[in-house]
Design a protein around this motif. Structure first.
Motif, mmCIF file in Angstrom:
data_model
loop_
_atom_site.group_PDB
_atom_site.id
_atom_site.type_symbol
_atom_site.label_atom_id
_atom_site.label_comp_id
_atom_site.label_asym_id
_atom_site.label_seq_id
_atom_site.Cartn_x
_atom_site.Cartn_y
_atom_site.Cartn_z
ATOM 1 N N TYR A 30 0.812 -1.217 0.000
ATOM 2 C CA TYR A 30 0.000 0.000 0.000
ATOM 3 C C TYR A 30 0.849 1.272 0.000
ATOM 4 O O TYR A 30 0.493 2.271 0.617
ATOM 5 C CB TYR A 30 -0.974 0.003 1.184
ATOM 6 C CG TYR A 30 -1.935 -1.160 1.151
ATOM 7 C CD1 TYR A 30 -3.054 -1.136 0.332
ATOM 8 C CD2 TYR A 30 -1.689 -2.300 1.914
ATOM 9 C CE1 TYR A 30 -3.917 -2.223 0.287
ATOM 10 C CE2 TYR A 30 -2.547 -3.396 1.862
ATOM 11 C CZ TYR A 30 -3.661 -3.344 1.049
ATOM 12 O OH TYR A 30 -4.509 -4.422 0.994
ATOM 13 N N CYS A 31 1.985 1.215 -0.674
ATOM 14 C CA CYS A 31 2.808 2.425 -0.794
ATOM 15 C C CYS A 31 2.272 3.294 -1.930
ATOM 16 O O CYS A 31 1.377 2.896 -2.680
ATOM 17 C CB CYS A 31 4.272 2.059 -1.043
ATOM 18 S SG CYS A 31 4.565 1.077 -2.526
ATOM 19 N N LYS A 32 2.812 4.494 -2.054
ATOM 20 C CA LYS A 32 2.426 5.421 -3.108
ATOM 21 C C LYS A 32 3.588 5.545 -4.095
ATOM 22 O O LYS A 32 4.759 5.471 -3.703
ATOM 23 C CB LYS A 32 2.062 6.785 -2.538
ATOM 24 C CG LYS A 32 0.928 6.729 -1.513
ATOM 25 C CD LYS A 32 -0.313 6.083 -2.088
ATOM 26 C CE LYS A 32 -1.420 5.939 -1.042
ATOM 27 N NZ LYS A 32 -2.594 5.233 -1.566
ATOM 28 N N ILE A 33 3.250 5.758 -5.357
ATOM 29 C CA ILE A 33 4.257 5.717 -6.402
ATOM 30 C C ILE A 33 4.033 6.859 -7.381
ATOM 31 O O ILE A 33 2.893 7.265 -7.636
ATOM 32 C CB ILE A 33 4.212 4.346 -7.117
ATOM 33 C CG1 ILE A 33 5.455 4.109 -7.965
ATOM 34 C CG2 ILE A 33 2.965 4.185 -7.935
ATOM 35 C CD1 ILE A 33 5.579 2.665 -8.441
ATOM 36 N N GLY A 34 5.127 7.416 -7.893
ATOM 37 C CA GLY A 34 5.056 8.504 -8.856
ATOM 38 C C GLY A 34 6.294 8.536 -9.724
ATOM 39 O O GLY A 34 7.286 7.851 -9.448
#
Length: 465
Positions: A213-217
């Protein structure tokens, strides 16, 4: 006479043998010549010209074109054709949508928006051989964060047995990336890449720590991963760390951890143990990474602003107050956003039951403003991910699942109505758009649908190839 006949027979035999030898020689020459021509991409044409022709083929034709010959397949799975496509301005943007089937299996669908054709990607790699950990229930201990996260995972259909549960999705350098997630009670470090040219999955360098559930960009053609949750000897723990992946070198670099400064001013130690800081979004905007944040205790999320990572200075700073406080939130505190034509858009599902609103950030005024043209789509409140946002062809797209179990892709085209999109400058913000002088039917257009049955939407990305 017998001698004469014998001599004639010998001459005939010599002539026949010579003729056969010449025929075989001509056959070998002919076969060699034919092989030389068929070895070319297109017979009698230099390969340089043939590459120019193949580069002009629409991508939807590549699947059948690879069946023409081994040389065509080799060319269409090489980088050369696609480099020429870029030089000729023939690249195409396709939409890739990840769905979750029956709560267990992840399935990718690719949309050619020009032809309206849907294709299904090869299955993601099996990770049944992934190292088994102890059962989650025996690992998390008795901490409050462990109890709340344990109830969360129980609520999500015993997802510790689901491969890639809670993975993050990104796209960089023409490839899809599936990062981390949980499997068999372990947070995975593994990263998988899908190459649309080869139409196959491969494993790349793993992260430094397992994350779910990490965030990525993406920024400057590099993949950034922040936050998420992992497990340590005392249980499941939210992460403040961040790292960056360079696809050119297949390496990960650790970045400074998010300070979560506002989370550190909680009045009591009890609240500090109860509410844990989480990154609830990530977007690349104006050359920096913007990460909205929340304090988390299932099922509650309390917004606490956000932080901004400057890749040049390699530092974190506090997010502007107006941006942080007005950033629209949806299920589980997630903040959906996308940058289109240098403007930052977010999705606000808190409107009427049959509409969803779009907000755009005014950088000059440090405020979010509601675009006055709602998305004409029914709000499906019981789905984990009823709406997704993306940028394609320089236009905002909303992807949702409608009441008929279809993926619906709708495109916003306010340029045709107003001549330009909303400006992010303080002097001219596009009040005609914010005030909603056009109907939703004039601005929003359905460009594709696909029935996915009971599957749920998970994520989407655009690849331009």
């Amino acid at each position: 006479m017998g001698a004469r006949m014998s001599m004639n027979n010998q001459s005939c035999n010599e002539f026949f043998d010579a003729s056969q030898s010449e025929a075989r020689k001509r056959q070998r020459t002919s076969s060699s010549s034919l092989w030389d021509e068929t070895a070319r991409l297109i017979p009698y044409l230099p390969d340089e010209i043939s590459i120019q022709i193949l580069a002009r083929l629409p991508r939807i034709c590549h699947f059948n074109a690879k069946l023409v010959s081994r040389t065509w397949r080799a060319a269409l799975t090489s980088k050369e054709v696609y480099q020429v496509r870029k030089e000729l301005g023939k690249t195409e943007a396709w939409l890739y949508v990840l769905t979750k089937l029956s709560g267990e299996k992840l399935v990718w669908h690719a949309l050619d928006p020009v032809n309206g054709a849907w294709l299904q990607l090869p299955p993601m790699p099996s990770i049944d051989g992934f190292r088994r950990g102890l059962r989650l229930w025996n690992m998390v201990g008795s901490s409050i964060i462990g109890d709340t996260l344990r109830s969360w995972i129980r609520r999500r259909d015993a997802s510790d047995n689901i491969p890639y549960c809670g993975c993050a999705i990104g796209a960089v350098d023409g490839c899809l990336y599936v990062v981390g997630g949980f499997f068999r009670a372990s947070a995975m470090k593994s990263v998988w890449r899908f190459d649309p040219i080869l139409n196959s999955w491969s494993e790349v360098a793993p992260m430094s720590v397992g994350r779910g559930y990490c965030k990525i960009g993406v920024l400057n053609n590099k993949l950034y991963v922040v936050g998420g949750v992992t497990w340590d000897p005392v249980g499941l723990t939210p992460l403040q760390s961040a790292e960056m992946y360079d696809p050119c070198t297949d390496t990960w670099t650790k970045l400074p951890s998010m300070p979560f400064l506002k989370a550190q001013v909680l009045p009591t130690g009890f609240l500090s143990d109860l509410l844990k800081p989480m990154a609830t979004g990530l977007t690349s905007y104006a050359g920096k990474l913007y990460v909205p944040q929340s304090l988390y205790c299932w099922p509650f999320f309390v917004d606490v602003g956000g932080e901004v990572f400057d890749p040049v200075m390699n530092t974190w700073n506090e997010m502007p107050d107006g941006m942080a406080e007005g950033w629209p939130a949806r299920q589980a505190g997630t903040k959906l956003s996308v940058v289109v034509d240098e403007a930052l858009y977010a999705l606000d599902p808190s409107g009427s039951p049959d509409r969803v609103r779009i907000k755009v950030y005014d950088n000059g005024e440090d405020a979010w403003k509601t675009v006055g043209v709602d998305v004409p789509m029914r709000d499906i409140g019981d789905s984990d991910s009823p709406y997704l946002l993306t940028d394609c062809f320089g236009k905002l797209h909303v992807i949702a699942k409608d009441v008929n179990r279809n993926i619906v892709v709708v495109q916003a085209d306010w340029r045709n109505q107003y001549g330009s999109g909303p400006s992010t400058s303080s002097g001219s913000f596009g009040d005609h758009l914010v005030n909603g002088l056009a109907s939703s039917e004039e601005v929003w257009k359905v460009i594709a649908t696909k029935n996915i049955g009971s599957s749920e939407l998970v994520s989407c990305q655009i690849l331009e190839i």
